[in-house]
Design an enzyme around this catalytic site. Structure first.
Site, PDB file in Angstrom:
ATOM      1  N   LYS A  13       0.875  -1.247   0.021  1.00 31.15           N
ATOM      2  CA  LYS A  13       0.117   0.145  -0.114  1.00 31.15           C
ATOM      3  C   LYS A  13       0.885   1.297  -0.052  1.00 31.15           C
ATOM      4  O   LYS A  13       0.721   2.171  -0.573  1.00 31.15           O
ATOM      5  CB  LYS A  13      -0.802  -0.080   1.321  1.00 31.15           C
ATOM      6  CG  LYS A  13      -1.941  -1.069   1.173  1.00 31.15           C
ATOM      7  CD  LYS A  13      -3.067  -0.696   2.377  1.00 31.15           C
ATOM      8  CE  LYS A  13      -2.382  -0.996   3.834  1.00 31.15           C
ATOM      9  NZ  LYS A  13      -1.828  -2.166   4.072  1.00 31.15           N
ATOM     10  N   ARG A  88      -9.785   0.773   9.065  1.00 35.51           N
ATOM     11  CA  ARG A  88      -9.382  -0.679   9.301  1.00 35.51           C
ATOM     12  C   ARG A  88     -10.369  -1.540  10.004  1.00 35.51           C
ATOM     13  O   ARG A  88     -10.307  -2.694  10.244  1.00 35.51           O
ATOM     14  CB  ARG A  88      -8.016  -0.601  10.040  1.00 35.51           C
ATOM     15  CG  ARG A  88      -6.668  -0.959   9.496  1.00 35.51           C
ATOM     16  CD  ARG A  88      -5.478  -0.792  10.378  1.00 35.51           C
ATOM     17  NE  ARG A  88      -4.576  -1.431  10.140  1.00 35.51           N
ATOM     18  CZ  ARG A  88      -3.525  -0.752   9.552  1.00 35.51           C
ATOM     19  NH1 ARG A  88      -3.697   0.309   9.183  1.00 35.51           N
ATOM     20  NH2 ARG A  88      -2.367  -1.406   9.436  1.00 35.51           N
ATOM     21  N   ARG A 127      11.266  -7.589   3.968  1.00 31.87           N
ATOM     22  CA  ARG A 127      11.284  -5.968   4.347  1.00 31.87           C
ATOM     23  C   ARG A 127      12.136  -5.986   5.682  1.00 31.87           C
ATOM     24  O   ARG A 127      12.933  -4.998   5.631  1.00 31.87           O
ATOM     25  CB  ARG A 127       9.953  -5.651   4.399  1.00 31.87           C
ATOM     26  CG  ARG A 127       9.744  -4.122   4.870  1.00 31.87           C
ATOM     27  CD  ARG A 127       8.492  -3.631   4.586  1.00 31.87           C
ATOM     28  NE  ARG A 127       7.544  -3.507   5.720  1.00 31.87           N
ATOM     29  CZ  ARG A 127       5.997  -3.309   5.854  1.00 31.87           C
ATOM     30  NH1 ARG A 127       5.772  -2.959   4.422  1.00 31.87           N
ATOM     31  NH2 ARG A 127       5.343  -3.215   6.693  1.00 31.87           N
ATOM     32  N   ARG A 139      11.167  -1.997  11.619  1.00 30.80           N
ATOM     33  CA  ARG A 139       9.893  -1.859  12.531  1.00 30.80           C
ATOM     34  C   ARG A 139       9.681  -2.907  13.367  1.00 30.80           C
ATOM     35  O   ARG A 139       9.681  -3.974  13.209  1.00 30.80           O
ATOM     36  CB  ARG A 139       8.933  -1.756  11.569  1.00 30.80           C
ATOM     37  CG  ARG A 139       8.439  -0.186  11.081  1.00 30.80           C
ATOM     38  CD  ARG A 139       7.354  -0.127  10.090  1.00 30.80           C
ATOM     39  NE  ARG A 139       6.201  -0.927  10.507  1.00 30.80           N
ATOM     40  CZ  ARG A 139       5.003  -0.910   9.867  1.00 30.80           C
ATOM     41  NH1 ARG A 139       5.046  -0.194   8.521  1.00 30.80           N
ATOM     42  NH2 ARG A 139       3.945  -1.326  10.194  1.00 30.80           N
ATOM     43  N   ARG A 150      -0.957  -9.248  13.105  1.00 35.43           N
ATOM     44  CA  ARG A 150      -1.622  -8.071  12.168  1.00 35.43           C
ATOM     45  C   ARG A 150      -2.250  -9.014  11.128  1.00 35.43           C
ATOM     46  O   ARG A 150      -3.211  -8.167  10.508  1.00 35.43           O
ATOM     47  CB  ARG A 150      -0.378  -7.389  11.475  1.00 35.43           C
ATOM     48  CG  ARG A 150       0.424  -6.425  12.457  1.00 35.43           C
ATOM     49  CD  ARG A 150       1.632  -6.179  12.069  1.00 35.43           C
ATOM     50  NE  ARG A 150       1.777  -5.327  11.138  1.00 35.43           N
ATOM     51  CZ  ARG A 150       2.929  -5.132  10.274  1.00 35.43           C
ATOM     52  NH1 ARG A 150       4.078  -5.690  10.553  1.00 35.43           N
ATOM     53  NH2 ARG A 150       2.699  -4.523   9.282  1.00 35.43           N
TER      54      ARG A 150
HETATM   55  P1  ADP Z   1       0.870  -2.087   7.790  1.00 35.18           P
HETATM   56  O1  ADP Z   1       2.380  -2.332   7.262  1.00 35.18           O
HETATM   57  O2  ADP Z   1       0.308  -3.301   8.649  1.00 35.18           O
HETATM   58  O3  ADP Z   1      -0.193  -1.597   6.658  1.00 35.18           O
HETATM   59  P2  ADP Z   1       0.596   0.594   9.059  1.00 35.18           P
HETATM   60  O4  ADP Z   1       1.906   1.162   9.137  1.00 35.18           O
HETATM   61  O5  ADP Z   1      -0.502   0.988   8.391  1.00 35.18           O
HETATM   62  O6  ADP Z   1       0.900  -0.992   9.117  1.00 35.18           O
HETATM   63  O7  ADP Z   1       0.032   0.477  10.830  1.00 35.18           O
HETATM   64  C1  ADP Z   1       0.887  -0.073  11.845  1.00 35.18           C
HETATM   65  C2  ADP Z   1       0.179  -0.153  13.000  1.00 35.18           C
HETATM   66  O8  ADP Z   1      -0.427   1.094  13.385  1.00 35.18           O
HETATM   67  C3  ADP Z   1      -1.105  -1.185  12.931  1.00 35.18           C
HETATM   68  O9  ADP Z   1      -0.697  -2.498  13.239  1.00 35.18           O
HETATM   69  C4  ADP Z   1      -1.845  -0.458  14.237  1.00 35.18           C
HETATM   70  O10 ADP Z   1      -1.552  -0.956  15.412  1.00 35.18           O
HETATM   71  C5  ADP Z   1      -1.492   0.985  13.975  1.00 35.18           C
HETATM   72  N1  ADP Z   1      -2.654   1.402  13.157  1.00 35.18           N
HETATM   73  C6  ADP Z   1      -2.631   1.944  11.836  1.00 35.18           C
HETATM   74  N2  ADP Z   1      -3.829   2.440  11.110  1.00 35.18           N
HETATM   75  C7  ADP Z   1      -4.793   1.956  12.245  1.00 35.18           C
HETATM   76  C8  ADP Z   1      -6.159   2.366  12.187  1.00 35.18           C
HETATM   77  N3  ADP Z   1      -6.638   2.932  10.965  1.00 35.18           N
HETATM   78  N4  ADP Z   1      -6.896   1.785  13.216  1.00 35.18           N
HETATM   79  C9  ADP Z   1      -6.177   1.136  14.284  1.00 35.18           C
HETATM   80  N5  ADP Z   1      -4.741   1.055  14.475  1.00 35.18           N
HETATM   81  C10 ADP Z   1      -4.174   1.384  13.400  1.00 35.18           C
END
Ligand code: ADP
Length: 204
Positions: A13, A88, A127, A139, A150
């Site tokens: 994404k 989400r 990654r 990360r 996740r």
């Molecule tokens: P990914 O690589 O899973 O797409 P993100 O960078 O989007 O990861 O998100 C990392 C973390 O931030 C998620 O695992 C969650 O804990 C939190 N997070 C991000 N966006 C949301 C959301 N819309 N609702 C709830 N938690 C979120």
């Protein structure tokens, strides 16, 4: 153009959002990036969410909804944006619809990157290894155990968001296992179709 980009963790994404930003001159609003920044700055919200994020779980809906609601009011987001990592949960999707409705705006399209789970596990390992070999920080939630959490959170809480948008007629699904450029071209083609449909209905 107001867009949502959906897909499981590791689907690409972030990579695709960056490219859409360049092509359509709209900002990428990533809740993950915003929350990581809040954690790094040690704000009250950051302190509240750090441990939740480290475990790979979702932070409370009210936290992310208010983060996004504030962000879409910034001047750079007035004519459009691409939401990455939000919504989400179906509750977040409903809250987003309400926030947009109070501003008299709505989403133009939802793009979903579809990738199967085995490919995701390989990617995430890659990654983490790549970051480590470049000497960059890995990360904390990019380790295999947290990643499995996740993925299951995605399956249980985020996958239903796809149906929410499908029923609104907004969903466009693209195969995220193709090469990066091919994915970008398919996303752009889906957006071009949305734009030309809108022009046709404006003319009517
Ligand atoms: P990914 O690589 O899973 O797409 P993100 O960078 O989007 O990861 O998100 C990392 C973390 O931030 C998620 O695992 C969650 O804990 C939190 N997070 C991000 N966006 C949301 C959301 N819309 N609702 C709830 N938690 C979120």
């Amino acid at each position: 153009m107001r867009l949502v980009l959906l897909g499981p963790p590791g689907a690409g994404k972030g990579t695709q959002a960056t490219r859409i930003v360049t092509r359509f001159a709209i900002p990428q609003l990533s809740t993950g990036d915003m929350l990581r920044q809040a954690v790094a700055e040690g704000t009250a919200a950051g302190l509240r969410v750090k441990h939740i994020m480290d475990r790979g779980e979702l932070v409370p809906d009210d936290v992310v909804v208010s983060v996004i609601a504030n962000r879409i009011d910034h001047s750079d987001a007035v004519s459009g944006f691409i939401l990455d990592g939000f919504p989400r949960t179906v509750a977040q999707a409903e809250a987003l619809d309400q926030e947009l409705a109070t501003r008299g705006i709505k989403l133009d399209a939802v793009l979903e990157l579809e990738v199967d789970e085995d490919a995701l596990l390989d990617r995430i390992k890659g990654r983490a290894d790549d970051a480590a070999s470049r000497g960059e920080p890995v990360r904390r939630d990019d380790n295999p155990e947290v990643f499995k959490t996740r993925l299951s959170v995605y399956r249980e809480q985020t996958a239903p968001v796809t149906e929410y948008y499908r029923s609104q007629g907004l969903l466009n699904v693209v195969d995220g296992l193709q090469p990066i450029d091919a994915v970008t071209e398919q996303l752009a083609a889906a957006l071009a179709a949305v734009t030309s449909d809108q022009i046709r209905s404006d003319v009517r």
